[in-house]
Write a protein that holds these residues in place. Structure first.
Motif, short mmCIF file in Angstrom:
data_model
loop_
_atom_site.label_atom_id
_atom_site.label_comp_id
_atom_site.label_asym_id
_atom_site.label_seq_id
_atom_site.Cartn_x
_atom_site.Cartn_y
_atom_site.Cartn_z
N THR A 119 -7.15 7.27 20.35
CA THR A 119 -6.24 8.41 20.30
C THR A 119 -5.81 8.64 18.86
O THR A 119 -5.41 7.70 18.16
N TRP A 120 -5.88 9.90 18.43
CA TRP A 120 -5.56 10.26 17.05
C TRP A 120 -4.55 11.40 17.05
O TRP A 120 -4.74 12.41 17.72
N TRP A 121 -3.45 11.19 16.29
CA TRP A 121 -2.45 12.23 16.06
C TRP A 121 -2.58 12.69 14.61
O TRP A 121 -2.05 12.03 13.71
N PRO A 122 -3.27 13.79 14.34
CA PRO A 122 -3.48 14.19 12.94
C PRO A 122 -2.31 14.94 12.32
O PRO A 122 -2.29 15.14 11.11
N GLY A 123 -1.34 15.36 13.10
CA GLY A 123 -0.30 16.25 12.61
C GLY A 123 0.95 15.57 12.12
O GLY A 123 1.01 14.36 11.89
N ALA A 124 2.01 16.38 11.99
CA ALA A 124 3.26 15.94 11.37
C ALA A 124 4.21 15.24 12.33
O ALA A 124 5.24 14.74 11.90
N THR A 125 3.89 15.22 13.63
CA THR A 125 4.85 14.63 14.58
C THR A 125 4.19 13.58 15.48
O THR A 125 4.19 13.70 16.71
N PRO A 126 3.63 12.53 14.91
CA PRO A 126 3.08 11.45 15.74
C PRO A 126 4.21 10.62 16.33
O PRO A 126 5.34 10.62 15.81
N PRO A 127 3.95 9.89 17.40
CA PRO A 127 5.01 9.05 17.98
C PRO A 127 5.31 7.85 17.10
O PRO A 127 4.39 7.27 16.50
N GLY A 136 -1.14 7.27 23.88
CA GLY A 136 -1.55 6.04 23.21
C GLY A 136 -1.82 4.90 24.17
O GLY A 136 -2.65 4.03 23.90
N ALA A 137 -1.12 4.90 25.30
CA ALA A 137 -1.32 3.83 26.29
C ALA A 137 -2.71 3.85 26.89
O ALA A 137 -3.18 2.85 27.43
N LEU A 138 -3.40 4.98 26.80
CA LEU A 138 -4.77 5.09 27.32
C LEU A 138 -5.80 4.47 26.39
O LEU A 138 -6.95 4.26 26.79
N ALA A 139 -5.40 4.18 25.14
CA ALA A 139 -6.37 3.87 24.10
C ALA A 139 -6.32 2.42 23.66
O ALA A 139 -5.28 1.76 23.72
N GLN A 140 -7.48 1.93 23.20
CA GLN A 140 -7.55 0.62 22.55
C GLN A 140 -7.23 0.72 21.06
O GLN A 140 -6.82 -0.25 20.44
#
Length: 306
Positions: A119-127, A136-140
């Protein structure tokens, strides 16, 4: 091949993907992972372009989650791209209304079976705690980018406080060429290191991480100082034999100077998002070195009564 589906379902999307692959004479078994991109309409173009190029080295199913108009009724629209410019599949999922609050449930049936999820959050508001976010819980592997946030230093501190194995940040990925050059430089005979300085433009989180990595590795203070940029412009060490300095004023070529030796020039260009993503997709196991560097930025708790 492009397919647009309006007011659709995950079942219909899976059917459309299967039919598209059959028409193109291929199957999905060649894909090695699922890349989930959590973004918005304004940033999705650049993120999808970078992921599509990276997918040429790492064939994958790209699922792009775009939350729109949360006050509308629930609706799912999908834009499917197969065989466009990479060997994988790309699905843009636009979620309207309350459906956007359950994006993890929407994409779960679309994940490739028995393959890793990134899972990738490219923007200005990642957790601030990626592993505890539903996506994110879905990802390794979970990728953020502190440099894209409004307060990179504060965001790194929050990442450090909430770190879980599998977290990483593109600010750390940007440091790879610097760390390789620094490690090779310090492997050569030199005096005892007594301190270090990392010079970079203001608010550069990669500089903070390199300073933390140096502090952990050498056990001596390494600090950051502001320069005109671009990016990181210099790293210097104070040693008992004199100063060792690597400077990169133009963002492309570094100059290495050490006592008693002629100056060397080393290619050290600034990398774009595609190159950073390609590196991250090559490594899907936890990055222990990143964890050690990030731990140096973790807030220190003061015991009660002190």
């Amino acid at each position: 091949m492009m397919i647009d589906l309006t007011e659709t379902s995950t079942g219909a999307i899976n059917d459309a993907l299967r039919q598209a692959r059959l028409r193109l004479g291929g199957v999905a078994s060649g894909m090695v992972l699922t890349l989930v991109i959590v973004t918005d309409e304004g940033e999705q173009y650049d993120a999808v372009r970078a992921a599509t190029v990276a997918a040429r080295q790492h064939p994958c199913r790209i699922l792009v989650v775009i939350i729109r108009r949360p006050r509308e009724r629930s609706r799912l629209d999908a834009e499917i791209r197969v065989g466009e410019s990479s060997p994988g599949e790309t699905v843009l999922l636009r979620m309207y209304g309350p459906l956007g609050q359950h994006a993890d449930s929407v994409i779960a049936p679309l994940l490739l079976p028995d393959t890793p999820v990134v899972t990738w959050w490219p923007g200005a508001t990642p957790p601030p705690v990626p592993a505890e976010d539903p996506m994110g819980a879905l990802a390794q592997r979970r990728i953020t980018d502190a440099a894209a946030t409004d307060s990179p230093g504060e965001f790194l501190t929050r990442l450090a406080a909430g770190y879980h194995p599998g977290d990483t940040d593109l600010s750390w990925t940007r440091s790879t060429p610097w760390r390789s050059l620094l490690a090779a430089t310090m492997d050569q005979p030199s005096g005892i290191v007594t301190g270090g300085i990392v010079s970079a433009e203001e608010g550069n989180p990669t500089a903070d991480l390199i300073a933390a990595w140096l502090s952990h590795g050498f056990g001596v203070p390494a600090v950051t100082e502001v320069s005109a940029g671009p990016g990181i412009t210099a790293v210097s060490f104070a040693t008992t034999d004199g100063e060792i300095a690597i400077t990169r004023p133009d963002g492309r070529v570094a100059h290495l100077r050490r006592p008693g030796q002629p100056e060397r020039r080393v290619a050290l260009h600034r990398r774009d998002t595609t190159e950073l993503l390609e590196e991250e997709l090559r490594r899907l196991d936890p990055d222990d070195v990143y964890a050690e560097a990030l731990a140096q930025l973790r807030p220190q708790l003061v015991p009660p009564g002190l």
